[in-house]
Design a protein around this motif. Structure first.
Motif, PDB file in Angstrom:
ATOM      1  N   SER A 127     -10.334  -9.038  21.125  1.00 46.62           N
ATOM      2  CA  SER A 127     -10.712  -8.427  19.854  1.00 46.62           C
ATOM      3  C   SER A 127     -11.182  -9.518  18.906  1.00 46.62           C
ATOM      4  O   SER A 127     -10.566 -10.579  18.807  1.00 46.62           O
ATOM      5  N   ALA A 128     -12.264  -9.243  18.209  1.00 49.75           N
ATOM      6  CA  ALA A 128     -12.812 -10.225  17.276  1.00 49.75           C
ATOM      7  C   ALA A 128     -11.843 -10.530  16.143  1.00 49.75           C
ATOM      8  O   ALA A 128     -11.872 -11.619  15.560  1.00 49.75           O
ATOM      9  N   THR A 129     -10.961  -9.588  15.814  1.00 49.20           N
ATOM     10  CA  THR A 129     -10.052  -9.797  14.679  1.00 49.20           C
ATOM     11  C   THR A 129      -8.771 -10.518  15.083  1.00 49.20           C
ATOM     12  O   THR A 129      -7.923 -10.789  14.241  1.00 49.20           O
ATOM     13  N   ASP A 153      -7.894  -5.405  13.026  1.00 46.74           N
ATOM     14  CA  ASP A 153      -7.655  -5.497  11.590  1.00 46.74           C
ATOM     15  C   ASP A 153      -8.943  -5.106  10.874  1.00 46.74           C
ATOM     16  O   ASP A 153      -9.963  -5.774  11.011  1.00 46.74           O
ATOM     17  N   TYR A 154      -8.891  -4.011  10.116  1.00 46.24           N
ATOM     18  CA  TYR A 154     -10.100  -3.491   9.469  1.00 46.24           C
ATOM     19  C   TYR A 154     -10.689  -4.485   8.468  1.00 46.24           C
ATOM     20  O   TYR A 154     -11.910  -4.680   8.423  1.00 46.24           O
ATOM     21  N   GLU A 155      -9.848  -5.113   7.656  1.00 44.26           N
ATOM     22  CA  GLU A 155     -10.355  -6.052   6.645  1.00 44.26           C
ATOM     23  C   GLU A 155     -11.080  -7.227   7.290  1.00 44.26           C
ATOM     24  O   GLU A 155     -12.143  -7.640   6.840  1.00 44.26           O
ATOM     25  N   LYS A 156     -10.504  -7.763   8.354  1.00 43.56           N
ATOM     26  CA  LYS A 156     -11.147  -8.882   9.046  1.00 43.56           C
ATOM     27  C   LYS A 156     -12.463  -8.444   9.684  1.00 43.56           C
ATOM     28  O   LYS A 156     -13.452  -9.177   9.676  1.00 43.56           O
ATOM     29  N   ALA A 157     -12.469  -7.247  10.228  1.00 47.40           N
ATOM     30  CA  ALA A 157     -13.665  -6.763  10.931  1.00 47.40           C
ATOM     31  C   ALA A 157     -14.863  -6.677   9.994  1.00 47.40           C
ATOM     32  O   ALA A 157     -15.998  -6.952  10.389  1.00 47.40           O
ATOM     33  N   ASN A 208     -16.015   2.563  11.357  1.00 45.32           N
ATOM     34  CA  ASN A 208     -15.919   1.485  10.371  1.00 45.32           C
ATOM     35  C   ASN A 208     -15.953   2.012   8.934  1.00 45.32           C
ATOM     36  O   ASN A 208     -16.392   1.333   8.026  1.00 45.32           O
ATOM     37  N   ARG A 209     -15.477   3.243   8.758  1.00 51.05           N
ATOM     38  CA  ARG A 209     -15.299   3.789   7.418  1.00 51.05           C
ATOM     39  C   ARG A 209     -13.951   4.454   7.319  1.00 51.05           C
ATOM     40  O   ARG A 209     -13.452   4.951   8.311  1.00 51.05           O
TER      41      ARG A 209
END
Length: 209
Positions: A127-129, A153-157, A208-209
Motif C-alpha cells: 500500500s502506498a500509504t 490511510d485516506y489523508e496520506k493517500a 477517494n471521496r
C-alpha cells in the motif's frame, strides 16, 4: 496490464489491473459502472480476486463498514472466494487456495482501513500509504496470523505522488489501491517480483471521496 479508460474522471477509482470491464458485478452493475459512476458513493471500496494474472469472478462492492473475505462457507459472512468459478489448474494455486481458510477482515475505521489476518498463514500487503512517499520502492509488508495492520490511510493517500516503482510504472497509478496476497509474498525480497505471479491475491480499490 490494460490501461484505465481515458475518459475516467480522476476522482473515481479505477482498477490498476483492468481499468474496468463489462462483467456483471454485485447488485447487477457492470464492473465499469461500479468503478466509474461519480454519483454513486454508496460503496467505500470494491474488491477483485485474482489467481496469478487472471481475475476470478466479479468485482465485489462493499457498503458495510466491515467485510470478511474467506474461502469456505460457513467461515464468515461476506465475500466467499470458494463460490467463484475458477478454471485454474495450477497445483500451486490449488494449494494456496486451500490455505486461505478464514482469510481476512477489512474494516473501515475513522483513521483509515485496517486489515486483520484471520487465516492460519501470513498475508502480504502493498500500500502506498504504508511507506514513506519519497521512498524509491514500496515495500511488501508481511502480516502474521492473528495480527492486523492499517493498510490504508485516506489523508496520506490524498497527498501522494506517483512513486518510482518498477511495478507501478507499468500500471495506471492510483494511491487508492491496496494489494494483498495470501500465503506467498512478492517484490524485491521474494522470488516473485510482481503480484501477478502470486497464486491467490486481492486488489482493493477505495473510493477517494
Amino acid at each position: 496490464f490494460s490501461s484505465a479508460p481515458a475518459d475516467c474522471p480522476d476522482s473515481v477509482p479505477s482498477s490498476t489491473e483492468t481499468g474496468g470491464t463489462n462483467c456483471l458485478a454485485p447488485g447487477g452493475l457492470s464492473d465499469s459502472q461500479v468503478l466509474q459512476e461519480p454519483g454513486d458513493r454508496s460503496h467505500w471500496c470494491v474488491v477483485a480476486y485474482w489467481e496469478e494474472k487472471t481475475r476470478v469472478g466479479r468485482l465485489y462492492s462493499v457498503q458495510e463498514p466491515s467485510l470478511d473475505i474467506f474461502y469456505d462457507l460457513p467461515q464468515g459472512n461476506g465475500f466467499c472466494l470458494g463460490q467463484l468459478n475458477s478454471d485454474n489448474k495450477s497445483q500451486l494455486v490449488q494449494k494456496v487456495r486451500s490455505k486461505i481458510g478464514y482469510g481476512i477482515q477489512l474494516t473501515k475505521e475513522v483513521d483509515g482501513v485496517w486489515v486483520y489476518n484471520r487465516s492460519s498463514y501470513p498475508i502480504f500487503i502493498k500500500s502506498a500509504t504504508l511507506d514513506n512517499p519519497d521512498s524509491r520502492t514500496l515495500l511488501v509488508h508481511k502480516v502474521f496470523p492473528g495480527f492486523s495492520i492499517k493498510a490504508f490511510d485516506y489523508e496520506k493517500a490524498y497527498s501522494l505522488q506517483r512513486p518510482n516503482d518498477h511495478e507501478f510504472m507499468q500500471q495506471p497509478w492510483t494511491g487508492f489501491t491496496v494489494q494483498i496476497s495470501f500465503v506467498k509474498g512478492w517484490g524485491q525480497c521474494y522470488t516473485r517480483q510482481f503480484i501477478s505471479s502470486c497464486p491467490c491475491w486481492l486488489e482493493v480499490i477505495f473510493n477517494n471521496r
